[in-house]
Design a protein around this motif. Structure first.
Motif, PDB file in Angstrom:
ATOM      1  N   CYS A  56       1.106  -0.637  -0.042  1.00  0.00           N
ATOM      2  CA  CYS A  56      -0.026   0.203  -0.313  1.00  0.00           C
ATOM      3  C   CYS A  56       1.195   1.760  -0.141  1.00  0.00           C
ATOM      4  CB  CYS A  56      -0.746   0.019   1.218  1.00  0.00           C
ATOM      5  SG  CYS A  56      -1.842   1.947   1.763  1.00  0.00           S
ATOM      6  N   ILE A  57       2.433   1.735   1.469  1.00  0.00           N
ATOM      7  CA  ILE A  57       2.561   2.309   1.062  1.00  0.00           C
ATOM      8  C   ILE A  57       3.581   2.692  -0.778  1.00  0.00           C
ATOM      9  CG2 ILE A  57       5.050   3.572   1.684  1.00  0.00           C
ATOM     10  CD1 ILE A  57       4.368   2.289   4.751  1.00  0.00           C
ATOM     11  N   ALA A  58       3.828   0.850  -0.635  1.00  0.00           N
ATOM     12  CA  ALA A  58       3.803   1.829  -2.342  1.00  0.00           C
ATOM     13  C   ALA A  58       4.076   2.150  -3.357  1.00  0.00           C
ATOM     14  CB  ALA A  58       5.142   0.290  -3.133  1.00  0.00           C
ATOM     15  N   THR A  59       2.828   1.316  -3.222  1.00  0.00           N
ATOM     16  CA  THR A  59       1.289   2.584  -4.565  1.00  0.00           C
ATOM     17  C   THR A  59       1.222   4.220  -4.616  1.00  0.00           C
ATOM     18  OG1 THR A  59       0.373   0.032  -4.360  1.00  0.00           O
ATOM     19  CG2 THR A  59      -1.425   1.499  -5.667  1.00  0.00           C
ATOM     20  N   ILE A  60       1.334   4.328  -2.828  1.00  0.00           N
ATOM     21  CA  ILE A  60       0.709   5.451  -3.325  1.00  0.00           C
ATOM     22  C   ILE A  60       2.099   6.129  -3.019  1.00  0.00           C
ATOM     23  CG2 ILE A  60       0.088   7.378  -0.729  1.00  0.00           C
ATOM     24  CD1 ILE A  60      -1.350   5.163   0.653  1.00  0.00           C
ATOM     25  N   ALA A  61       3.217   5.266  -2.849  1.00  0.00           N
ATOM     26  CA  ALA A  61       4.547   6.362  -3.473  1.00  0.00           C
ATOM     27  C   ALA A  61       4.397   6.682  -4.958  1.00  0.00           C
ATOM     28  CB  ALA A  61       5.578   5.334  -2.948  1.00  0.00           C
ATOM     29  N   LEU A  62       3.722   5.754  -5.406  1.00  0.00           N
ATOM     30  CA  LEU A  62       3.538   6.185  -7.390  1.00  0.00           C
ATOM     31  C   LEU A  62       2.677   6.538  -8.011  1.00  0.00           C
ATOM     32  CD1 LEU A  62       4.053   1.593  -7.883  1.00  0.00           C
ATOM     33  CD2 LEU A  62       6.327   3.378  -8.666  1.00  0.00           C
ATOM     34  N   ALA A  63       1.526   6.833  -7.010  1.00  0.00           N
ATOM     35  CA  ALA A  63       0.726   7.689  -7.462  1.00  0.00           C
ATOM     36  C   ALA A  63       1.001   8.617  -6.723  1.00  0.00           C
ATOM     37  CB  ALA A  63      -0.730   7.039  -6.694  1.00  0.00           C
ATOM     38  N   VAL A  64       1.352   9.234  -6.367  1.00  0.00           N
ATOM     39  CA  VAL A  64       1.744  10.542  -6.525  1.00  0.00           C
ATOM     40  C   VAL A  64       2.935  11.326  -7.203  1.00  0.00           C
ATOM     41  CG1 VAL A  64       2.738  11.880  -3.993  1.00  0.00           C
ATOM     42  CG2 VAL A  64       1.003  10.487  -3.792  1.00  0.00           C
ATOM     43  N   THR A  65       3.673  10.481  -7.251  1.00  0.00           N
ATOM     44  CA  THR A  65       5.587  10.741  -8.115  1.00  0.00           C
ATOM     45  C   THR A  65       5.401   9.868  -8.883  1.00  0.00           C
ATOM     46  OG1 THR A  65       6.025   8.462  -8.202  1.00  0.00           O
ATOM     47  CG2 THR A  65       6.581   9.960  -6.496  1.00  0.00           C
ATOM     48  N   HIS A  66       4.465   9.883 -10.506  1.00  0.00           N
ATOM     49  CA  HIS A  66       4.087   9.664 -11.493  1.00  0.00           C
ATOM     50  C   HIS A  66       2.387   9.752 -11.822  1.00  0.00           C
ATOM     51  CE1 HIS A  66       6.811   6.940 -10.443  1.00  0.00           C
ATOM     52  NE2 HIS A  66       7.440   6.737 -11.515  1.00  0.00           N
TER      53      HIS A  66
END
Length: 62
Positions: free
Chosen positions: A32-42
């Motif tokens: 979940c943390i990885a998905t949120i980080a990808l959604a915010v940065t890309h």
């Protein structure tokens, strides 16, 4: 019978079952943390040109 109840099993962290039960939720939290980080940065780029949505089909406007 009383001897079996008095026997100490040792500390909980040396047993495999707590770790096995905690592994699933821990993996989900990391994902979940990885998905949120990808959604915010890309960010997704906007669709170029005028578009029209008819039902489930998205077409370019003429």
């Amino acid at each position: 019978m009383q001897q079996q109840l008095d026997r100490d099993a040792g500390p909980w962290w040396k047993e495999p079952w707590p770790w096995l039960l905690m592994a699933g939720p821990a993996i989900v939290i990391v994902a979940c943390i990885a998905t949120i980080a990808l959604a915010v940065t890309h960010d997704d780029p906007p669709v170029p040109g005028p578009i029209v949505k008819r039902g489930l089909v998205v077409e370019q406007a003429r």
